[in-house]
Structures are given as C-alpha cells and as structure tokens.
Scaffold this active site. Structure first.
Site, PDB file in Angstrom:
ATOM      1  CE1 TYR A   1      -3.287  -2.870   0.760  1.00 42.06           C
ATOM      2  CE2 TYR A   1      -4.575  -0.910   1.199  1.00 42.06           C
ATOM      3  CZ  TYR A   1      -4.517  -2.256   0.947  1.00 42.06           C
ATOM      4  OH  TYR A   1      -5.667  -2.982   0.857  1.00 42.06           O
TER       5      TYR A   1
ATOM      6  CE  LYS B   1       3.214 -17.806  -2.269  1.00 41.73           C
ATOM      7  NZ  LYS B   1       2.415 -19.048  -2.342  1.00 41.73           N
TER       8      LYS B   1
ATOM      9  CG  ASP C   1      -0.477 -20.429  -0.835  1.00 44.61           C
ATOM     10  OD1 ASP C   1       0.058 -20.324   0.285  1.00 44.61           O
ATOM     11  OD2 ASP C   1       0.041 -21.066  -1.783  1.00 44.61           O
TER      12      ASP C   1
ATOM     13  CG  ASP D   1      -7.667  -5.367   1.715  1.00 46.06           C
ATOM     14  OD1 ASP D   1      -8.697  -4.970   2.315  1.00 46.06           O
ATOM     15  OD2 ASP D   1      -7.550  -5.340   0.475  1.00 46.06           O
TER      16      ASP D   1
ATOM     17  CG  ASP E   1     -13.134  -8.137   2.046  1.00 44.07           C
ATOM     18  OD1 ASP E   1     -12.873  -7.338   2.971  1.00 44.07           O
ATOM     19  OD2 ASP E   1     -13.719  -7.793   0.994  1.00 44.07           O
TER      20      ASP E   1
HETATM   21  C1  IPM Z   1     -10.369  -2.045   3.929  1.00 45.80           C
HETATM   22  C2  IPM Z   1     -10.635  -1.492   2.564  1.00 45.80           C
HETATM   23  C3  IPM Z   1      -9.581  -0.446   2.239  1.00 45.80           C
HETATM   24  C4  IPM Z   1      -8.227  -1.136   2.274  1.00 45.80           C
HETATM   25  C5  IPM Z   1      -9.804   0.271   0.900  1.00 45.80           C
HETATM   26  C6  IPM Z   1     -11.135   0.960   0.857  1.00 45.80           C
HETATM   27  C7  IPM Z   1      -8.697   1.226   0.574  1.00 45.80           C
HETATM   28  O1  IPM Z   1     -10.682  -2.510   1.623  1.00 45.80           O
HETATM   29  O2  IPM Z   1     -10.353  -1.277   4.896  1.00 45.80           O
HETATM   30  O3  IPM Z   1     -10.190  -3.264   4.034  1.00 45.80           O
HETATM   31  O4  IPM Z   1      -7.821  -1.754   1.282  1.00 45.80           O
HETATM   32  O5  IPM Z   1      -7.565  -1.047   3.309  1.00 45.80           O
HETATM   33 MG    MG Z   2     -10.599  -4.429   2.452  1.00 49.64          MG
END
Ligand code: IPM
Ligand code: MG
Length: 363
Positions: free
Chosen positions: A141, A190, A222, A246, A250
């Site tokens: 990032y 990784k 992975d 990140d 999710d």
């Molecule tokens: C998160 C989001 C952010 C990230 C985006 C919106 C930049 O996906 O907080 O997980 O990648 O950190």
């Molecule tokens: Mg995210």
C-alpha cells in the site's frame, strides 16, 4: 468528556454511522459518560463539496479528537480519478498513515444465532472466534510505486517493503493480544517466494522467545485462505502484512455471516480510528438495506480500546447478540424463519436491548 470525530464518508457510511451514534448515546445515558461528536467530510463526499478527499480541516479535527468514527469511503463516481485524488488513496490511506495507525484489528466472531447465515456449513463456521491483526501503514500500500510508458506499452509496479521495526511493532502487539486471548498466534506470510516475508518470518521467530506462553504457527497466505474456510477454529490471532490482511479479512467475514459483521479498530497512534471492515457498498446505499452492526461493533471497540470502557463495550456486544437471538436480521444475514429489518430499525433494536439489559443489571 470524550471528543469523537465523525466521518460518515460515502455509500452506506451516512446510513450506518448514525446507528452507531444512537447506540453511543444510549451508552452515554446509561453509564453517565459524555460524548461530543463533530462531523467532517471525507472521501467522495469531500471531493464533491470541498474539491479534495481529505480536507485539512478534517485531518485537523481528527488530531484534536479522542477517537475517530468512520463510515466508509469510495464509490463508482470517483473510481476513475487518479490515485492522488481518489477517496481510498487520497483520504483513507493518508489518514491511517498520518495518525500513525499501524495496526488494524479485525475480529471475525460468529454470533451463535448467525450460524445459519453463512453460505458455509454450520459445522464448519460454528465456534469461529478469531482476530486478524493487519499491519496497516506499510507493505504494498505504501511502498514505492510507478506507472510509466515504455516503447511497447506501459510498465507498472508496486513494492512490498517492510523494515525490521515495522514488523517488530505489529508482531509484538499481536503477541500481547494473543496473551489476552487463547494464546495462539498464526503468522501469515509468503516466505517461500517473497523476500519481505522472509524478514517477517525471521522477525517472528526471533521475538517468539520473549513470549514463551504463546504458541506460534507460521502459515503461507494461500494455505491460510484455504484453512480459514476449511477449519476456522484452528485460529486465534492471525498477524499479517497489509495486503494479505486486507484480503483475508474479507474472506473471514464469510465465517461470520456477512462482511457487515466485521468491525475494526485501527490503533497505534494517539488517536485511534474505528471503521467497519467492509466497504461503501454503493449497490445498496441509500436504501436502508445496509447492516449497521459492523459499525455499531466498531463503536464498541472504540469504547474498549480508546476509552477503556470495557463493561460498556461488552454490553453493546451482548445487546447485538440478543437482537440476533430474537431473530432480527438485515438482508445480508437473512436466513429462513428470521425477520428482516432495515438499517435504522436494527440500530433501534440494539439501543433498546442495551437499555433493557443495562437497566436490569443495575436494578
Ligand atoms: C479495507 C478497505 C480499504 C483497504 C480500501 C477501501 C482502501 O478494503 O479497509 O479493508 O484496502 O484497506
Ligand atoms: Mg478491504
């Protein structure tokens, strides 16, 4: 009195933030604590009204506050802007960096009533209670990046860069948190391919001797993605670099029923930031369909981490649990036999349950 900077942002942000404040106001009455809220623009909303995603007065407000409550940023309207203008890279990332928030805590906890809400089998998800500690101000990032023309087309790169110091501080924090939980730490990397991951792994190996009461497992990212949906109960605390965290958070949200169930706390600086792990969900924005629970649970994390109001935080969590046990659901966590309610109605239910429970406990 605690000063809270309120940044609703874009998409569902302006719908879910008021629900968290509703619950905080109940906490304020029940526990006799005063919160002062000041709202400011961020993300696409700020681009539209102020011409920039992170206006200086918003940043200043955050510095002057005790904590920041953020909805979400981004949406299709601003997707075509260059990186130095768009909500994600011009507002959210600089805000995290400027506040020094190197650690992002993302709990994936399955509220028992939601075992049917996940598309995964109930036997697999039941008992899920893990915490992802995501490094938040380094890695891909923030590493050097470039896109430029070549003779034949273009070339673009991002670099995943970590220093020993950056790895040490996040890993130490993860060890400390693991000590307050089930004392198992999974470090995800990784290292079979990436040099930065090898430094990461070496650093964890070196530090683990200082935390002999915590067991450490190293796992490739992975494999971790696979293990998360195969046997999530093997995880307690996961520590990993920014991008892996990140992605894995999710994925872990599916274990809890929905991305709308994962709160987060970004800590490490003087002023911490609390935001749901999910995004701005433009497809359902403005329709009262969004799940406010991740936002409400983020406010609970604020009570705990910024204000040390552990009891109030626990009361909010248990109010959420009871509302779910009564069968109320937003559409994202619906399963047959439950009652669907909108965003504001869900916030009202949590507030009412909190008031009922706390009064009962006090009397
Ligand atoms: C998160 C989001 C952010 C990230 C985006 C919106 C930049 O996906 O907080 O997980 O990648 O950190
Ligand atoms: Mg995210």
């Amino acid at each position: 009195m605690y000063k809270i900077a309120v940044l609703p942002g874009d998409g569902i942000g302006p719908e879910i933030v008021p629900e968290a404040i509703k619950v905080l106001e109940a906490v304020s009455r029940l526990y006799d604590i005063e919160f002062q809220y000041t709202e400011a623009l961020i993300g696409g909303a700020a681009i539209d009204k102020r011409g920039q995603a992170l206006p200086p007065e918003t940043l200043e407000l955050c510095y002057q506050s005790d904590a920041v409550l953020l909805g979400s940023v981004g949406g299709p309207k601003w997707d075509t802007l260059p990186a130095e203008k768009r909500p994600e890279t011009a507002a959210l990332l600089p805000l995290r960096k400027k506040l020094g928030l190197y650690a992002n805590l993302r709990p994936a906890y399955l509220f028992a009533p939601l075992a049917e809400a996940s598309p995964l089998k109930k036997e697999v998800v039941s008992g899920t209670d893990l915490l992802i500690v995501r490094e938040l101000t380094g890695g891909l990032y923030f590493g050097e990046k470039k896109r430029e023309k070549t003779v034949t087309g273009e070339v673009a790169y991002d670099t995943m860069v970590y220093t020993t110091e950056e790895i040490e501080r996040i890993v130490r924090l993860a060890f400390t948190i693991a000590r307050q939980r089930r004392r198992h730490l999974t470090s995800v990397d990784k290292a079979n391919v990436l040099t930065s991951s090898r430094l990461w792994r070496d650093t964890v190996e070196r530090l683990k001797n200082e935390y002999p009461d915590v067991t450490v497992t190293h796992m490739y990212v992975d494999n971790c993605a696979m293990q998360l949906v195969r046997r999530p109960d093997q995880f307690d605390v996961i520590v990993t670099e920014n991008t892996f965290g990140d992605i894995l958070s999710d994925q872990a949200s599916v274990l809890t029923g929905s991305l709308g169930m994962i709160p987060s706390a970004s800590i490490g600086g003087r002023v911490a930031l609390y935001e749901p792990a999910g995004g701005s969900a433009p497809d359902i924005a403005g329709q009262q369909k969004a799940n406010p629970l991740a936002m409400i649970l983020s406010a609970a994390m604020m009570l705990k981490y910024s204000f040390k109001l552990d009891q109030a935080a626990a009361a909010v969590e248990s109010a959420v649990d009871r509302v779910l046990a009564e069968g109320y659901r937003t559409q994202d966590i619906y399963s047959p036999g439950t009652k669907v309610v909108g965003t504001a109605a869900m916030g009202d239910l949590v507030r009412q349950e909190l008031e009922r429970e706390t009064r009962w406990k006090k009397s």
